[in-house]
Design a protein around this motif. Sequence first.
Motif, PDB file in Angstrom:
ATOM      1  N   ALA A 176      -1.527  13.638  -6.256  1.00 31.03           N
ATOM      2  CA  ALA A 176      -0.408  14.158  -7.044  1.00 31.03           C
ATOM      3  C   ALA A 176      -0.848  15.477  -7.666  1.00 31.03           C
ATOM      4  O   ALA A 176      -1.749  15.500  -8.509  1.00 31.03           O
ATOM      5  CB  ALA A 176       0.006  13.173  -8.130  1.00 31.03           C
ATOM      6  N   ASP A 177      -0.241  16.559  -7.203  1.00 34.78           N
ATOM      7  CA  ASP A 177      -0.509  17.889  -7.758  1.00 34.78           C
ATOM      8  C   ASP A 177      -1.999  18.213  -7.813  1.00 34.78           C
ATOM      9  O   ASP A 177      -2.527  18.639  -8.851  1.00 34.78           O
ATOM     10  CB  ASP A 177       0.119  18.010  -9.148  1.00 34.78           C
ATOM     11  N   GLY A 178      -2.684  17.993  -6.697  1.00 34.56           N
ATOM     12  CA  GLY A 178      -4.083  18.359  -6.589  1.00 34.56           C
ATOM     13  C   GLY A 178      -5.061  17.373  -7.184  1.00 34.56           C
ATOM     14  O   GLY A 178      -6.273  17.608  -7.158  1.00 34.56           O
ATOM     15  N   GLN A 179      -4.567  16.260  -7.709  1.00 30.60           N
ATOM     16  CA  GLN A 179      -5.441  15.224  -8.261  1.00 30.60           C
ATOM     17  C   GLN A 179      -5.220  13.919  -7.507  1.00 30.60           C
ATOM     18  O   GLN A 179      -4.186  13.723  -6.857  1.00 30.60           O
ATOM     19  CB  GLN A 179      -5.151  15.014  -9.745  1.00 30.60           C
ATOM     20  N   ILE A 180      -6.196  13.030  -7.602  1.00 30.13           N
ATOM     21  CA  ILE A 180      -6.040  11.680  -7.060  1.00 30.13           C
ATOM     22  C   ILE A 180      -5.830  10.744  -8.242  1.00 30.13           C
ATOM     23  O   ILE A 180      -6.676  10.644  -9.135  1.00 30.13           O
ATOM     24  CB  ILE A 180      -7.272  11.245  -6.247  1.00 30.13           C
ATOM     25  N   VAL A 181      -4.681  10.097  -8.245  1.00 30.81           N
ATOM     26  CA  VAL A 181      -4.357   9.122  -9.286  1.00 30.81           C
ATOM     27  C   VAL A 181      -4.245   7.755  -8.627  1.00 30.81           C
ATOM     28  O   VAL A 181      -4.278   7.635  -7.406  1.00 30.81           O
ATOM     29  CB  VAL A 181      -3.054   9.501 -10.015  1.00 30.81           C
ATOM     30  N   ARG A 182      -4.083   6.727  -9.420  1.00 32.18           N
ATOM     31  CA  ARG A 182      -4.058   5.398  -8.799  1.00 32.18           C
ATOM     32  C   ARG A 182      -3.232   4.378  -9.585  1.00 32.18           C
ATOM     33  O   ARG A 182      -3.177   4.411 -10.811  1.00 32.18           O
ATOM     34  CB  ARG A 182      -5.464   4.835  -8.626  1.00 32.18           C
ATOM     35  N   ASN A 183      -2.600   3.489  -8.816  1.00 33.28           N
ATOM     36  CA  ASN A 183      -2.080   2.237  -9.334  1.00 33.28           C
ATOM     37  C   ASN A 183      -3.215   1.218  -9.307  1.00 33.28           C
ATOM     38  O   ASN A 183      -4.135   1.320  -8.485  1.00 33.28           O
ATOM     39  CB  ASN A 183      -0.916   1.730  -8.485  1.00 33.28           C
ATOM     40  N   ILE A 184      -3.130   0.220 -10.181  1.00 36.74           N
ATOM     41  CA  ILE A 184      -4.170  -0.800 -10.295  1.00 36.74           C
ATOM     42  C   ILE A 184      -3.513  -2.173 -10.178  1.00 36.74           C
ATOM     43  O   ILE A 184      -2.535  -2.457 -10.877  1.00 36.74           O
ATOM     44  CB  ILE A 184      -4.904  -0.683 -11.645  1.00 36.74           C
ATOM     45  N   GLU A 185      -4.066  -3.028  -9.318  1.00 31.44           N
ATOM     46  CA  GLU A 185      -3.430  -4.319  -9.051  1.00 31.44           C
ATOM     47  C   GLU A 185      -4.458  -5.445  -9.037  1.00 31.44           C
ATOM     48  O   GLU A 185      -5.582  -5.268  -8.573  1.00 31.44           O
ATOM     49  CB  GLU A 185      -2.720  -4.271  -7.691  1.00 31.44           C
ATOM     50  N   VAL A 186      -4.045  -6.589  -9.566  1.00 31.11           N
ATOM     51  CA  VAL A 186      -4.765  -7.848  -9.339  1.00 31.11           C
ATOM     52  C   VAL A 186      -3.742  -8.881  -8.900  1.00 31.11           C
ATOM     53  O   VAL A 186      -2.544  -8.750  -9.192  1.00 31.11           O
ATOM     54  CB  VAL A 186      -5.525  -8.332 -10.595  1.00 31.11           C
ATOM     55  N   THR A 187      -4.214  -9.902  -8.204  1.00 28.84           N
ATOM     56  CA  THR A 187      -3.289 -10.874  -7.609  1.00 28.84           C
ATOM     57  C   THR A 187      -3.705 -12.297  -7.943  1.00 28.84           C
ATOM     58  O   THR A 187      -4.887 -12.637  -7.879  1.00 28.84           O
ATOM     59  CB  THR A 187      -3.244 -10.712  -6.079  1.00 28.84           C
ATOM     60  N   ILE A 188      -2.729 -13.096  -8.296  1.00 25.82           N
ATOM     61  CA  ILE A 188      -2.896 -14.547  -8.431  1.00 25.82           C
ATOM     62  C   ILE A 188      -2.312 -15.165  -7.170  1.00 25.82           C
ATOM     63  O   ILE A 188      -1.095 -15.153  -6.961  1.00 25.82           O
ATOM     64  CB  ILE A 188      -2.181 -15.068  -9.690  1.00 25.82           C
ATOM     65  N   GLU A 189      -3.184 -15.652  -6.323  1.00 29.94           N
ATOM     66  CA  GLU A 189      -2.735 -16.184  -5.042  1.00 29.94           C
ATOM     67  C   GLU A 189      -2.107 -17.565  -5.223  1.00 29.94           C
ATOM     68  O   GLU A 189      -2.518 -18.343  -6.087  1.00 29.94           O
ATOM     69  CB  GLU A 189      -3.896 -16.270  -4.056  1.00 29.94           C
ATOM     70  N   PRO A 190      -1.107 -17.883  -4.389  1.00 33.96           N
ATOM     71  CA  PRO A 190      -0.414 -19.162  -4.508  1.00 33.96           C
ATOM     72  C   PRO A 190      -1.148 -20.286  -3.780  1.00 33.96           C
ATOM     73  O   PRO A 190      -2.094 -20.049  -3.017  1.00 33.96           O
ATOM     74  CB  PRO A 190       0.933 -18.874  -3.838  1.00 33.96           C
ATOM     75  N   ALA A 191      -0.680 -21.502  -4.013  1.00 30.58           N
ATOM     76  CA  ALA A 191      -1.249 -22.651  -3.308  1.00 30.58           C
ATOM     77  C   ALA A 191      -0.911 -22.604  -1.828  1.00 30.58           C
ATOM     78  O   ALA A 191      -1.693 -23.065  -0.989  1.00 30.58           O
ATOM     79  CB  ALA A 191      -0.737 -23.947  -3.931  1.00 30.58           C
ATOM     80  N   ILE A 192       0.253 -22.042  -1.512  1.00 33.96           N
ATOM     81  CA  ILE A 192       0.703 -21.938  -0.115  1.00 33.96           C
ATOM     82  C   ILE A 192       0.812 -20.458   0.235  1.00 33.96           C
ATOM     83  O   ILE A 192       1.531 -19.706  -0.435  1.00 33.96           O
ATOM     84  CB  ILE A 192       2.062 -22.633   0.077  1.00 33.96           C
ATOM     85  N   ALA A 193       0.107 -20.041   1.268  1.00 35.29           N
ATOM     86  CA  ALA A 193       0.011 -18.620   1.603  1.00 35.29           C
ATOM     87  C   ALA A 193       1.356 -17.982   1.910  1.00 35.29           C
ATOM     88  O   ALA A 193       1.532 -16.773   1.736  1.00 35.29           O
ATOM     89  CB  ALA A 193      -0.943 -18.421   2.779  1.00 35.29           C
ATOM     90  N   THR A 194       2.320 -18.762   2.370  1.00 41.03           N
ATOM     91  CA  THR A 194       3.623 -18.223   2.752  1.00 41.03           C
ATOM     92  C   THR A 194       4.603 -18.134   1.576  1.00 41.03           C
ATOM     93  O   THR A 194       5.761 -17.772   1.757  1.00 41.03           O
ATOM     94  CB  THR A 194       4.251 -19.084   3.853  1.00 41.03           C
ATOM     95  N   ALA A 195       4.140 -18.454   0.380  1.00 41.43           N
ATOM     96  CA  ALA A 195       5.021 -18.420  -0.793  1.00 41.43           C
ATOM     97  C   ALA A 195       5.492 -16.995  -1.073  1.00 41.43           C
ATOM     98  O   ALA A 195       4.853 -16.018  -0.678  1.00 41.43           O
ATOM     99  CB  ALA A 195       4.283 -18.977  -2.007  1.00 41.43           C
ATOM    100  N   GLY A 196       6.605 -16.880  -1.772  1.00 43.91           N
ATOM    101  CA  GLY A 196       7.130 -15.578  -2.144  1.00 43.91           C
ATOM    102  C   GLY A 196       6.306 -14.928  -3.241  1.00 43.91           C
ATOM    103  O   GLY A 196       5.378 -15.534  -3.802  1.00 43.91           O
ATOM    104  N   THR A 197       6.661 -13.700  -3.564  1.00 47.71           N
ATOM    105  CA  THR A 197       5.889 -12.886  -4.505  1.00 47.71           C
ATOM    106  C   THR A 197       6.739 -12.475  -5.700  1.00 47.71           C
ATOM    107  O   THR A 197       7.898 -12.087  -5.547  1.00 47.71           O
ATOM    108  CB  THR A 197       5.366 -11.620  -3.797  1.00 47.71           C
ATOM    109  N   LEU A 198       6.147 -12.563  -6.885  1.00 51.57           N
ATOM    110  CA  LEU A 198       6.730 -12.018  -8.108  1.00 51.57           C
ATOM    111  C   LEU A 198       5.811 -10.905  -8.595  1.00 51.57           C
ATOM    112  O   LEU A 198       4.602 -11.105  -8.736  1.00 51.57           O
ATOM    113  CB  LEU A 198       6.864 -13.102  -9.175  1.00 51.57           C
TER     114      LEU A 198
END
Length: 338
Positions: free
Chosen positions: A105-127
Motif C-alpha cells: 500500500a503506497d510503497g509500504q507492506i502492511v498486513r492483516n493478522i488472523e488466528v483461527t479456532i478450528e471446528p470439530a468437523i472440517a466441513t463446518a461453516g465459518t464465522l
Amino acid sequence: MQWIGNLSERGIKLLAMSLVAMLFLSPVAILLWMTAVPGKSHIGALPPLTADQAAMARRLRGHVDAIAATPHNIEHPEELEHSATYIEGALSALGYAIQRQPFPADGQIVRNIEVTIEPAIATAGTLVIGAHYDSAGMAPGANDNGSGTAGVIELARQLADLRGKARYRIRLVLFVNEEPPYFKTPLMGSLVYAKRLKQSGEAVIGMMSLETLGFYSDRAHSQHYPAPLDMLYPSTGDFVAFVGTTSSRSLVRKTVGSFRALTPFPSVGGTAPGFIQGIDWSDHWSFGQVGIPALMVTDTAPFRYPHYHSAADTPDKVDYERLARVISGLARVIRDWR
C-alpha cells in the motif's frame, strides 16, 4: 380510465384517501421492518461486575494502552508496526498460530493478522470476527478502534477452549487500512481479506465487525442518529448497537436476539440501506461487497463519541468495565451460535 368516471363522489374520495394512506404508511412499514429486532433490551441498573469481567476490564485497558496511545497508520509506520507486533504477541501468548496477510500500500507492506479456532468437523461453516487496528490521521485511536481490537484479543482468550471443538470455524482477524484514505478502496485491509476468503470457496456464515465500542453515557440526549432513525431509538447513549445493511437483516436479528437473551446490557439493533449515514462505516462493508452477510457492533461512534477521529481519542476515554460486559456478552453469543 373510464372506471373512474363510474365511481360516485364518495367512492372517489375513499379511493383518494386510500392512496394517500398507502403513500404515507408504506415508508413507515418499511422502516419498522428494517429496524425490528427480537427480544427486549435490558432496562435498569447493571448487575455487579463479575470477577472475570473485572479482570477482563484491566486487560482491555492494557491492550488499548499498548495499541492506541499514539497515532498508528500508514503515515506513522513505526507506530503501526508496533501495534501489529503487540497484537501478534498477545495472540501468540494465548497459544494461537499467527497468520499474516501482507499486501502493498503506497510503497509500504502492511498486513492483516488472523488466528483461527478450528471446528470439530472440517466441513463446518465459518464465522469471521474482526476489527481494524489502524487509527485515523493524528488520532491515537483508543476507542476508534483500539477498543474493538482489544475486544477481538479478549474474545480469542474467552473462546480458546473451543479450539478443535467448535460447531463452526471462527476466524478472528485484525484488519489494517480501514481509515481514510483507504476506506472503501481496493487497499482497505478488510476488503483485501474478504475477497481472498470469498475466492477460497469457504462457506462463510457471516461476519461481525467490532467498531468503536468503548464509550457510554448515562446523560440524557447524549445519543444522536441520522434521520429517520432518530425517530425510533433512545436518546441516552448507554447501549451497544448491532447494525447492518438490509441485506444482512437476518444476521442482525439473530445476533441481537441472542445477545439480549444472554446478556444484561442495554442494546439496540436494526438495518438500513447503505446510503443512510453511518450504516456501513466499518469493515462489515467489505464483506457485503462480496456477498457475505455482515454486521457492525458499535457504540455508534460519531453519533455519541465526542472525540471521534480527534487527538483526544486517548485510552482514558474508554469505559473498560462496560466494554468488558459487551465483550463477555459477545463471547456468549458466539458460543450459542447455531
